[in-house]
Write a protein that holds these residues in place. Structure first.
Motif, PDB file in Angstrom:
ATOM      1  N   MET A 176       0.868  -1.124   0.156  1.00 52.98           N
ATOM      2  CA  MET A 176      -0.131   0.031  -0.037  1.00 52.98           C
ATOM      3  C   MET A 176       0.936   1.153   0.156  1.00 52.98           C
ATOM      4  O   MET A 176       2.144   1.155   0.481  1.00 52.98           O
ATOM      5  CB  MET A 176      -0.913  -0.071   1.086  1.00 52.98           C
ATOM      6  N   GLY A 177       0.352   2.301  -0.554  1.00 54.05           N
ATOM      7  CA  GLY A 177       1.200   3.509  -0.526  1.00 54.05           C
ATOM      8  C   GLY A 177       0.359   4.634  -0.853  1.00 54.05           C
ATOM      9  O   GLY A 177      -0.786   4.582  -0.864  1.00 54.05           O
ATOM     10  N   TRP A 178       1.024   5.845  -0.730  1.00 47.23           N
ATOM     11  CA  TRP A 178       0.433   7.264  -0.824  1.00 47.23           C
ATOM     12  C   TRP A 178       1.191   7.931  -2.282  1.00 47.23           C
ATOM     13  O   TRP A 178       2.512   7.857  -2.331  1.00 47.23           O
ATOM     14  CB  TRP A 178       0.816   8.028   0.408  1.00 47.23           C
ATOM     15  N   PHE A 179       0.123   8.689  -2.876  1.00 43.07           N
ATOM     16  CA  PHE A 179       0.644   9.534  -4.047  1.00 43.07           C
ATOM     17  C   PHE A 179      -0.008  10.790  -3.578  1.00 43.07           C
ATOM     18  O   PHE A 179      -0.797  11.071  -2.762  1.00 43.07           O
ATOM     19  CB  PHE A 179      -0.081   9.075  -5.361  1.00 43.07           C
ATOM     20  N   ARG A 180       0.405  11.853  -4.250  1.00 41.13           N
ATOM     21  CA  ARG A 180      -0.344  12.934  -4.035  1.00 41.13           C
ATOM     22  C   ARG A 180      -0.290  13.966  -5.571  1.00 41.13           C
ATOM     23  O   ARG A 180       0.558  13.371  -6.339  1.00 41.13           O
ATOM     24  CB  ARG A 180       0.454  14.084  -3.193  1.00 41.13           C
ATOM     25  N   GLN A 181      -1.198  14.791  -5.430  1.00 42.62           N
ATOM     26  CA  GLN A 181      -1.393  15.612  -6.713  1.00 42.62           C
ATOM     27  C   GLN A 181      -1.625  17.089  -6.586  1.00 42.62           C
ATOM     28  O   GLN A 181      -2.631  17.245  -5.860  1.00 42.62           O
ATOM     29  CB  GLN A 181      -2.566  14.951  -7.635  1.00 42.62           C
ATOM     30  N   ALA A 182      -0.525  17.793  -6.745  1.00 41.27           N
ATOM     31  CA  ALA A 182      -0.783  19.196  -6.539  1.00 41.27           C
ATOM     32  C   ALA A 182      -1.633  19.722  -7.589  1.00 41.27           C
ATOM     33  O   ALA A 182      -1.781  19.275  -8.460  1.00 41.27           O
ATOM     34  CB  ALA A 182       0.774  19.924  -6.298  1.00 41.27           C
ATOM     35  N   PRO A 183      -2.042  21.114  -7.402  1.00 41.26           N
ATOM     36  CA  PRO A 183      -2.861  21.832  -8.488  1.00 41.26           C
ATOM     37  C   PRO A 183      -2.127  21.918  -9.740  1.00 41.26           C
ATOM     38  O   PRO A 183      -0.849  22.510  -9.501  1.00 41.26           O
ATOM     39  CB  PRO A 183      -3.360  22.933  -7.622  1.00 41.26           C
ATOM     40  N   GLY A 184      -2.554  21.497 -10.780  1.00 39.16           N
ATOM     41  CA  GLY A 184      -1.867  21.837 -12.139  1.00 39.16           C
ATOM     42  C   GLY A 184      -0.820  21.061 -12.327  1.00 39.16           C
ATOM     43  O   GLY A 184       0.008  20.909 -13.390  1.00 39.16           O
ATOM     44  N   LYS A 185      -0.627  19.636 -11.497  1.00 37.18           N
ATOM     45  CA  LYS A 185       0.785  18.693 -11.641  1.00 37.18           C
ATOM     46  C   LYS A 185       0.194  17.670 -11.701  1.00 37.18           C
ATOM     47  O   LYS A 185      -1.103  17.180 -11.191  1.00 37.18           O
ATOM     48  CB  LYS A 185       1.469  18.966 -10.292  1.00 37.18           C
ATOM     49  N   GLY A 186       1.005  16.623 -12.084  1.00 37.94           N
ATOM     50  CA  GLY A 186       0.575  15.286 -12.258  1.00 37.94           C
ATOM     51  C   GLY A 186       0.640  14.333 -10.620  1.00 37.94           C
ATOM     52  O   GLY A 186       1.151  15.084  -9.991  1.00 37.94           O
ATOM     53  N   ARG A 187       0.231  13.453 -10.698  1.00 38.64           N
ATOM     54  CA  ARG A 187       0.251  12.597  -9.529  1.00 38.64           C
ATOM     55  C   ARG A 187       1.541  11.865  -9.305  1.00 38.64           C
ATOM     56  O   ARG A 187       2.248  11.297 -10.051  1.00 38.64           O
ATOM     57  CB  ARG A 187      -0.991  11.430  -9.552  1.00 38.64           C
ATOM     58  N   GLU A 188       2.127  12.374  -8.174  1.00 36.30           N
ATOM     59  CA  GLU A 188       3.604  11.679  -7.841  1.00 36.30           C
ATOM     60  C   GLU A 188       3.546  11.031  -6.647  1.00 36.30           C
ATOM     61  O   GLU A 188       2.832  10.997  -5.663  1.00 36.30           O
ATOM     62  CB  GLU A 188       4.407  12.903  -7.470  1.00 36.30           C
ATOM     63  N   PHE A 189       4.585   9.984  -6.704  1.00 37.92           N
ATOM     64  CA  PHE A 189       4.502   9.054  -5.670  1.00 37.92           C
ATOM     65  C   PHE A 189       5.074   9.621  -4.418  1.00 37.92           C
ATOM     66  O   PHE A 189       6.021  10.274  -4.528  1.00 37.92           O
ATOM     67  CB  PHE A 189       5.613   7.811  -6.058  1.00 37.92           C
ATOM     68  N   VAL A 190       4.486   9.131  -3.131  1.00 34.28           N
ATOM     69  CA  VAL A 190       5.141   9.810  -2.088  1.00 34.28           C
ATOM     70  C   VAL A 190       5.732   8.723  -1.085  1.00 34.28           C
ATOM     71  O   VAL A 190       7.072   8.627  -0.774  1.00 34.28           O
ATOM     72  CB  VAL A 190       4.041  10.267  -1.190  1.00 34.28           C
ATOM     73  N   ALA A 191       5.327   7.586  -0.816  1.00 32.11           N
ATOM     74  CA  ALA A 191       5.740   6.497  -0.048  1.00 32.11           C
ATOM     75  C   ALA A 191       4.926   5.173  -0.248  1.00 32.11           C
ATOM     76  O   ALA A 191       3.634   5.209  -0.672  1.00 32.11           O
ATOM     77  CB  ALA A 191       5.854   6.898   1.316  1.00 32.11           C
TER      78      ALA A 191
END
Length: 117
Positions: free
Chosen positions: A34-49
């Protein structure tokens, strides 16, 4: 199939902390990681952990090493993301992802984290 429900997001001042949770249900005995990703406004989804569900081995994006900690509670089939020393650039929608044996994956609906300066 796996259902994921995230919680714990919110508005916090820079330097503060949050703990995100992601509860899994369904065929949880098929979870590989299991993991976490994040997507900031105007950006693509990126891997976190992410974390291996069996071994507990973790991986982090360079941008969050030392500030973010991923952990799991296998009995509760829940994964957590402890976020410390929050920065405005951490503002994003945080998504939980579950990968099962056979490499199918599932996403949660996301939880908003907003960091004010």
């Amino acid at each position: 199939q796996i259902q994921l429900v995230e919680s714990g997001g919110g508005l916090v001042q820079a330097g503060g902390s949050l703990r995100l949770s992601c509860a899994a249900s369904g065929r949880t005995n098929s979870i590989y990681a299991m993991g976490w990703f994040r997507q900031a406004p105007g950006k693509g989804r990126e891997f976190v952990a992410n974390i291996n569900w069996s071994s507990g081995i973790t991986n982090y994006a360079d941008a969050v090493k030392g500030r973010f900690t991923i952990s799991r509670d296998r009995a509760k089939t829940t994964v957590y993301l402890q976020i410390n020393s929050l920065k405005p650039e951490d503002t994003a929608v945080y998504y939980c992802k579950s990968t099962v044996f056979g490499l199918a994956y599932y996403w949660g609906q996301g939880t908003q984290v907003t960091v004010s300066s």
